[in-house]
Structures are given as structure tokens and as C-alpha cells.
Design an enzyme around this catalytic site. Sequence first.
Site, PDB file in Angstrom:
ATOM      1  N   SER A 120       0.837  -1.202   0.000  1.00 49.40           N
ATOM      2  CA  SER A 120       0.000   0.000   0.000  1.00 49.40           C
ATOM      3  C   SER A 120       0.867   1.246   0.000  1.00 49.40           C
ATOM      4  CB  SER A 120      -0.896  -0.001   1.236  1.00 49.40           C
ATOM      5  OG  SER A 120      -0.115  -0.118   2.403  1.00 49.40           O
ATOM      6  N   HIS A 146      -2.679  -3.328  -5.902  1.00 50.29           N
ATOM      7  CA  HIS A 146      -3.119  -2.906  -4.570  1.00 50.29           C
ATOM      8  C   HIS A 146      -4.615  -3.168  -4.408  1.00 50.29           C
ATOM      9  CE1 HIS A 146      -3.490   0.669  -1.524  1.00 50.29           C
ATOM     10  NE2 HIS A 146      -3.470  -0.501  -0.921  1.00 50.29           N
ATOM     11  N   GLU A 158      -5.786  -1.017  -7.519  1.00 53.91           N
ATOM     12  CA  GLU A 158      -4.938   0.071  -8.009  1.00 53.91           C
ATOM     13  C   GLU A 158      -3.699  -0.600  -8.617  1.00 53.91           C
ATOM     14  OE1 GLU A 158      -3.588   2.539  -4.733  1.00 53.91           O
ATOM     15  OE2 GLU A 158      -3.718   4.354  -5.944  1.00 53.91           O
ATOM     16  N   ASN A 196      -3.860   6.027  -1.030  1.00 51.49           N
ATOM     17  CA  ASN A 196      -3.411   6.430   0.303  1.00 51.49           C
ATOM     18  C   ASN A 196      -2.908   7.868   0.353  1.00 51.49           C
ATOM     19  OD1 ASN A 196      -4.102   4.288   1.975  1.00 51.49           O
ATOM     20  ND2 ASN A 196      -2.470   3.036   1.074  1.00 51.49           N
TER      21      ASN A 196
END
Length: 293
Positions: A120, A146, A158, A196
Site C-alpha cells: 500500500s 493494490h 490500483e 493512500n
Amino acid sequence: MLNVKTIGVIGAGQMGGGIALVAASNKFNVVLCEKSADQLHKCEADHKKRLGREVEKQRMQQADADAALKRIKYVQAMDLIRDCDFVVEAVVESSQVKRDIFAGLARMMREEVILATNTSSISITEIAAAAEVAHKGAGQRVIGMHFFNPVPVMKLVEVIKGLQTSEATTSGTIELAKLLGKTPVPANDRAGFVSNRVLMPLINEAFYAWMEGVAEPAHIDEIMKLGCNFPMGPLRLADFIGLDTCEHIMNVLADGLNNDRYRACPLLRQLVAAGRLGDKSGRGVFDYTQPAK
Ligand code: 3HC
């Protein structure tokens, strides 16, 4: 055209376990590798429970659930994934651990096998570099894939290209994500990628709002749930993700983007220091040790 029958998944935690279950439910064979026997048993029990729930809710036939479970091999030794056609790694968020694993994979796997990491926050380029050193040409087969928690529910994957990642690796990964019933969306290899980079500062800000007494935690969450249609408030989500993970990702953002505005809120750091890590430790922002009212 991707020719994948068996997927190797490394790590049987929440993410790896979820990825394995999604793969098996979509008719892939899976070799799920986890060094802890305890974690492996826990994961297998969770798979049985989840598939049982799917049958109970009439979203799956019993025979299909049994077949999905049979498609997963639970193993402890890494070299048992040697014959897999695609690998997804989902172990602890440590750059050194991941670099070691990818160096091993680069040496062990066939040359056409895509090597994906569910990181991540760790640089795909860095992980690919370790693979390249171990085996020339392997770096271009490394990519970020991800997934989001809970993996069986969340649609997004992702897809993150490192500097060395080839077009064939990217298109193969996108194709596999679609075969898993997910929606792949591309992002570049910058700290936190997109998800993130955007989510964690929001969560961090919720901690500041709490710390500064703008509102109490339950009210912060209620405001964001009802006002912004979030399925979970940011503080509940932080507990769900793990406060240590949130702190770690904020550190990656602050260092990677070289900007102190991404530093973790002191209150978030304090809770982590106190061992209040969220759902996994029984207490984080909220207390999960008491029966729900
Ligand atoms: N595994 C599989 N399925 C699960 C699950 C799990 N761990 N948790 C929930 N589900 C499924 C169940 O099938 C359940 O349906 P069922 O009761 O009919 O079986 C369905 O989700 C709904 O669950 P619940 O009724 O228990 O609860 P909710 O309606 O509140 O939904 C939620 C739970 C899906 C987790 C929802 O609250 C949600 O979407 N929350 C936000 C999650 C999120 O933002 N995830 C991303 C985190 S960030 C991340 O992962 C990136 C990382 O890098 C940090």
C-alpha cells in the site's frame, strides 16, 4: 493473452487471505503460502466461514463453494509456489522483507511470470530493483496490485507501474484483475500512490479534529458518514485498517513527498505507542472488547 491457471499468493493475513479467496471463487487454482502455521489454519477456517456464508445467502451453490475451497492449497514453504503462473505478494509492509521475497521470486519463477505486490505504500521501483539484481530482466515483471479491505467486497485494484515495469506486465495485470471481478485503475509509483495519498491525510485530519476537541470521535464519524456518504467514518476506518498501518503510511508520505504536512498526528502516534492498534488489538479509537449494544 494471459495464460494463468494457478496463482501464488504469499502471506495469509487479511489481504492475502482475501486475495486467495477471490481467486479461488473465480476458478483459479491457488497456492497460498504463509510461514506461520497458526495464521494458515486461521485463514483456512475463515475461508470456510466466508464460503459458508455465501451459500447461506444463496449467492453460491454448495458444490461451487466446496470446489473453491478445494482449489486452494495451504502451504508453508515458499518453493511450493514455483510452478504458479502469476504471483501476488501480501506480507508485512517492510521494504526489506519485500525486497528479499522478490529477489527469491526472481530467481525461482519462470521468466514469463508476473510478480505483483499488494503493497500500500512501498516503492514498486525499489522492489523491482531488488528482483533485477537477483535475476536480470526480472524487474520489468514486477508491478503493484493494490487490493482493498475487505478484498471480497471492494471492487478496486490500483495497478502501479514501477519505472522498470513493462507494458506486457501492466496489461497482463489489468487482465487478471478483471478476471478476478475487480476494476483495475492505473496509478504511478509515487508515495501512497493515489488511494493512500488522498485517504490517509483525511484520516489524519480526523485525528487532529479529535485532538483539538472539534468533536468527539463518534460525532466526527457520524458527520462524515451522514454528510459525505462514507460507509464508515474516518476514525472507524482507521481502526479497521490498523492505526499502526495508518501511522506507517503517513511516515511514507512525509518522507517520500518530503513535506511535513503529512506527518502523523501526535494523537495517532500516541495510540499506536499505547498498543491501541484498532480492530486487531481489540481497541483503537473505539473499544471492541465490549459486546455491541
Ligand atoms: N470479508 C468478506 N466479506 C465481507 C467482509 C470481509 N472481511 N466484511 C464484510 N463483508 C461483506 C459481507 O458479505 C456482508 O454481507 P453479508 O452480511 O450479506 O454477508 C457485506 O460485506 C456487508 O457487511 P456488514 O453488513 O457486516 O457491514 P457493512 O454494511 O457496514 O459493510 C464494509 C462493511 C463493506 C466493510 C463497509 O463498511 C465498507 O465498505 N467500509 C469501507 C471499507 C474501506 O474503505 N476499505 C478500504 C480501506 S483502505 C485499504 O484497504 C487500503 C490500504 O492500503 C490501507
